[in-house]
Scaffold this motif. Structure first.
Motif, short mmCIF file in Angstrom:
data_model
loop_
_atom_site.label_atom_id
_atom_site.label_comp_id
_atom_site.label_asym_id
_atom_site.label_seq_id
_atom_site.Cartn_x
_atom_site.Cartn_y
_atom_site.Cartn_z
N ASP A 176 1.03 -1.33 0.04
CA ASP A 176 -0.34 -0.44 0.25
C ASP A 176 0.82 1.37 -0.15
O ASP A 176 0.47 2.34 -0.77
CB ASP A 176 -1.57 0.06 1.08
CG ASP A 176 -1.95 -1.35 1.30
OD1 ASP A 176 -2.38 -1.69 0.33
OD2 ASP A 176 -2.56 -1.95 2.07
N LEU A 177 1.94 1.01 1.15
CA LEU A 177 2.85 2.18 0.77
C LEU A 177 3.23 2.88 -0.16
O LEU A 177 3.83 3.70 -1.22
CB LEU A 177 3.68 1.86 2.20
CG LEU A 177 4.93 2.95 2.12
CD1 LEU A 177 3.59 4.65 2.73
CD2 LEU A 177 5.76 3.05 3.31
N MET A 178 3.83 1.24 -1.12
CA MET A 178 4.73 1.69 -1.75
C MET A 178 4.09 2.32 -2.97
O MET A 178 4.34 3.29 -4.30
CB MET A 178 5.07 0.34 -2.80
CG MET A 178 6.07 0.92 -3.77
SD MET A 178 6.54 -1.17 -5.09
CE MET A 178 4.82 -1.28 -5.16
N VAL A 201 9.44 -3.15 -2.98
CA VAL A 201 8.64 -3.05 -1.48
C VAL A 201 9.14 -3.08 -0.41
O VAL A 201 9.24 -2.50 0.07
CB VAL A 201 7.95 -4.22 -1.23
CG1 VAL A 201 7.32 -4.85 -0.29
CG2 VAL A 201 6.00 -4.03 -2.13
N THR A 202 11.01 -3.66 -1.12
CA THR A 202 11.54 -3.85 -0.06
C THR A 202 12.36 -2.06 0.65
O THR A 202 13.60 -1.96 1.89
CB THR A 202 12.82 -5.11 -0.87
OG1 THR A 202 13.41 -4.43 -2.26
CG2 THR A 202 12.25 -6.32 -0.78
N LEU A 253 10.31 2.15 7.12
CA LEU A 253 9.60 1.00 8.47
C LEU A 253 10.21 0.90 9.67
O LEU A 253 9.56 1.45 11.12
CB LEU A 253 8.60 0.12 7.59
CG LEU A 253 7.41 0.26 6.25
CD1 LEU A 253 7.63 -0.67 5.82
CD2 LEU A 253 6.73 0.73 7.00
N ARG A 254 11.31 0.35 9.94
CA ARG A 254 12.38 0.19 10.83
C ARG A 254 12.41 1.74 11.49
O ARG A 254 12.33 1.60 12.91
CB ARG A 254 13.96 -0.49 9.96
CG ARG A 254 13.26 -1.92 9.79
CD ARG A 254 14.67 -2.54 10.08
NE ARG A 254 15.23 -2.11 8.83
CZ ARG A 254 15.93 -2.63 8.48
NH1 ARG A 254 15.01 -3.12 7.50
NH2 ARG A 254 16.65 -2.31 7.20
N ARG A 282 2.57 -18.30 0.10
CA ARG A 282 2.93 -17.82 0.86
C ARG A 282 2.41 -16.67 2.16
O ARG A 282 1.13 -17.15 2.00
CB ARG A 282 3.37 -16.04 -0.03
CG ARG A 282 4.68 -16.86 -1.56
CD ARG A 282 4.58 -15.82 -2.64
NE ARG A 282 4.91 -14.23 -1.95
CZ ARG A 282 5.22 -13.43 -3.04
NH1 ARG A 282 4.84 -13.99 -4.04
NH2 ARG A 282 5.44 -12.19 -2.61
N PRO A 283 3.64 -16.52 3.26
CA PRO A 283 3.22 -15.77 4.14
C PRO A 283 2.24 -14.39 3.93
O PRO A 283 3.23 -13.96 3.51
CB PRO A 283 4.27 -15.78 5.39
CG PRO A 283 5.60 -15.86 4.02
CD PRO A 283 4.89 -16.68 3.44
N ALA A 284 1.48 -13.98 4.50
CA ALA A 284 0.72 -12.88 4.06
C ALA A 284 1.47 -11.80 4.59
O ALA A 284 2.55 -11.70 5.45
CB ALA A 284 -0.79 -12.86 5.27
N ALA A 285 1.68 -10.54 3.44
CA ALA A 285 2.37 -9.76 4.08
C ALA A 285 2.14 -8.66 5.50
O ALA A 285 1.56 -8.52 6.00
CB ALA A 285 2.07 -8.43 3.09
#
Length: 672
Positions: free
Chosen positions: A614-616, A626-627, A633-634, A655-658
């Protein structure tokens, strides 16, 4: 954007408080939370700030939660046996008995998921509040008769309660800045005669003492630069400085500059008067040499036939030309330039003044604009500033003009910049890539505009007289020391200051203490190693200037003591903190700059929960992948502006949820 899952679940037929209506709740999620906190004290520590007990839909679960919290407050274990004993036999049957407590634990898939389910319970409780508010609003509307104003007030009160900020579980966020609160200039570290006058100038002009204090250092550097150097033990530093003070317009900068530089103008006038006879003799000697060169050249061209005579005439003409070339006319002494200084003028002044010159100006933005290439098609030219700070050789070659060679250039800068100019320094990559930013001692004082006293105390006459007399004498004496070294053939080294053994040990201690500050992730100077790498050297220079100011007549003949070094260290830390603020303002730390952009996006869009994707999408111009959002974010997480919502338990392959992030309630109200 992702949103919390709010479900309307049919009433549990065994729940006496259901009332026969379908409202948002999840008995299973409540059971998982209670079982998880009884299993794991660590999970209880994470969940407790999120819930106060009122969020549980089933009254029995509220009772169990209160018992668990009471045990935790006493430091007692919260296992099923202890919880049952805390509830007591009388009420235990109402919550399902001891077997129900063991059932809660047996139903927990993993205690680590307790925080995820606590967020679900909290969100469902808010959803029930929305339903209840809607019901009350409908009832208010049905009961309204004539008092429309009363109805509006009642509706506003209900909505205010519904939308009130809920900051439970959130720490107080800290400002997104790599610099702590900025200290004021430690004016007491200056020599008494300079510190008292600087404080008086700040008072009478109603300006921050930082401005006059920084200028006091700049004028000391003007006096010493190129005339004295300092040995730090394993390396030698010149004694010039680059000092920048950042202040907005209207802060009477010109008045402060005029007051602080008046003795330098007086010293310059005395040097000019002193040099007049020498310049006049040189002018006459050069005219004689020019006439002799013309005469011998003419004689050489007219000598024909006699080879021996022609050779003698050529030799005589060559000697005359050589004598002319080595008979320069010294330039009139110039100690410093002002607002009209350009890179070319500075280079020429350095060449004609034996490598010693200063730029002291209340508005120095033009100088940096020229250095950054604003008036030369974007071609940055900072060689004069880079070499002039280090005392290195400068060679200036220009078409149609003689080349200029400066064996050891020592330039001093003491200028003011407006905040907007400071911010734009970060837009010229060469300023940092080539090391100019790292050479600047920056002060970012708080303006006194709006708080100035219209009846300030005047400068005491004896303080002004002492400053003028001492600074004039210091400039003249050190200038003569430098001139004496340059007049020998070949030029002799300029005097070198040293430290006492105790002070020398302290220099090495500062080197050792500064090194860990560059470590990535933990060091406060990790994002500005270009500046931090010169911190100890700048402190050594400041110590030399303070020493010369304290020992006017024989400072170059005695070592710098520990007390003077400690004063210099205090000034060094002052400039370190202000440099951190300046680097922060120009976006020198990319992660902090990105974090500010994300926080601004949260405020503008009133976003409560979001994913990195969403941020991207919202900041396409800033994040290509995204990375790329991870560092920002940190930073926001570490400063308490966002928190990661626990991921749902894994249910199978794939895949795990974002990760989903939640914004602090203050994020939409206050951007630091």
């Amino acid at each position: 954007m992702s949103k919390p899952t709010l479900r309307a679940v049919p009433t549990d037929p065994e729940d006496p408080g259901a009332g026969g209506l379908g409202v948002p709740h999840s008995i299973e999620a409540e059971q998982f939370v209670l079982g998880a906190v009884m299993l794991s004290p660590a999970t209880l520590a994470e969940v407790r700030p999120l819930l106060d007990g009122s969020e549980f839909y089933r009254p029995a679960h509220q009772t169990i939660w209160q018992a668990i919290c009471a045990l935790a407050d006493r430091g007692a274990p919260a296992d099923p046996l202890a919880v049952g004993a805390e509830i007591g036999p009388r009420h235990l049957a109402k919550v399902g008995g001891a077997p129900y407590l063991h059932t809660l634990i047996s139903r927990v898939p993993a205690a680590a998921n307790g925080t995820y389910y606590a967020h679900m319970v909290r969100d469902l409780a808010y959803a029930r509040t929305v339903v209840a508010t809607g019901t009350r609003l409908a009832q208010l509307a049905r009961e309204a008769t004539e008092g429309a104003a009363d109805l509006r007030a009642a509706v506003a009160a209900e909505l205010a309660a519904l939308t009130a900020t809920d900051a439970r579980g959130w720490p107080d966020p800290t400002p997104l800045s790599s610099a702590p609160q900025l200290p004021r200039f430690p004016i007491w570290c200056l020599p008494d005669w300079a510190g008292e006058y600087a404080a008086s100038v700040a008072e009478v002009t109603q300006t921050p003492p930082d401005l006059a204090g920084c200028l006091a250092l700049a004028v000391l550097a003007l006096a010493a630069g190129g005339n004295v150097q300092v040995n730090a033990g394993t390396w030698v530093e010149p004694t010039n400085l680059y000092v920048l003070v950042v202040l907005p317009p209207g802060n009477r900068k010109s008045e402060v500059y005029k007051a602080m530089t008046a003795p330098i103008r007086a010293a310059e006038h005395l040097l000019i008067e002193e040099a007049r006879p020498r310049i006049a003799e040189a002018v006459i000697a050069r005219r004689i040499a020019e006439a002799d060169a013309e005469r011998t050249e003419k004689a050489a061209t007219e000598t024909t036939g006699d080879v021996v005579r022609q050779a003698e005439a050529l030799a005589e003409a060559a000697a005359a030309r050589l004598k002319l070339d080595t008979t320069p006319v010294p330039a009139e002494p110039k100690l410093f330039g002002g607002n009209d200084s350009t890179v070319e003028k500075v280079a020429s002044r350095l060449a004609e003044q034996g490598g010693r010159f200063a730029v002291l100006a209340p508005e120095g933005g033009k100088l940096f604009a020229i250095a950054g290439g604003q008036y030369s098609g974007g071609r940055a030219d900072m060689s004069v500033f880079l070499s002039g700070h280090a005392g290195e050789e400068i060679r200036v070659d220009r078409m149609g003009r003689p080349s200029e060679v400066i064996d050891a250039a020592t330039l001093t800068i003491g200028i003011c910049l407006q905040p907007g100019v400071l911010t734009r320094l970060g837009e010229t990559p060469e300023f940092r890539e080539q090391g100019l930013l790292g050479r600047l001692l920056i002060s970012v004082p708080e303006s006194l505009l709006g708080y100035r006293d219209n009846r300030p105390q005047p400068i005491p006459p004896h303080v002004a007289a002492d400053y003028e007399r001492t600074l004039t004498a210091l400039v003249l004496s050190l200038r003569h020391v430098g001139d004496k070294a340059r007049e020998t053939d070949p030029p002799a080294p300029i005097p070198t200051l040293t430290f006492t053994p105790e002070a020398q040990d302290a220099v090495m201690e500062l080197l050792a203490a500064t090194e860990p500050r560059f470590r990535p992730g933990s060091g406060d100077l990790a994002h500005m190693t270009d500046w931090g790498g010169k911190l100890v050297g700048a402190t050594v220079r400041i110590a030399a200037l303070l020493h010369l100011g304290k020992h006017l007549r024989n400072g170059w003949d005695r070592p710098i003591d520990l007390a003077t070094w400690n004063d210099a260290v205090q000034l060094g830390e002052y400039f370190t903190t202000h440099a951190q603020a300046a680097y922060d303002a120009i976006g020198a730390d990319p992660a902090v700059a990105d974090a500010r952009a994300v926080l601004d996006w949260i405020r503008r869009t009133a976003t409560q929960r979001f994913t990195a994707r969403d941020l991207m999408r919202g900041l396409k111009h800033r994040f290509a992948k995204v990375t790329d959002t991870d560092p920002a974010l940190r930073v926001l997480e570490s400063h308490g502006w966002i928190r990661r919502i626990p991921a749902p338990p894994a249910t199978g392959r794939g895949r795990p949820a974002a990760p989903t992030y939640e914004a602090h309630p203050d994020a939409t109200q206050d951007i630091p």
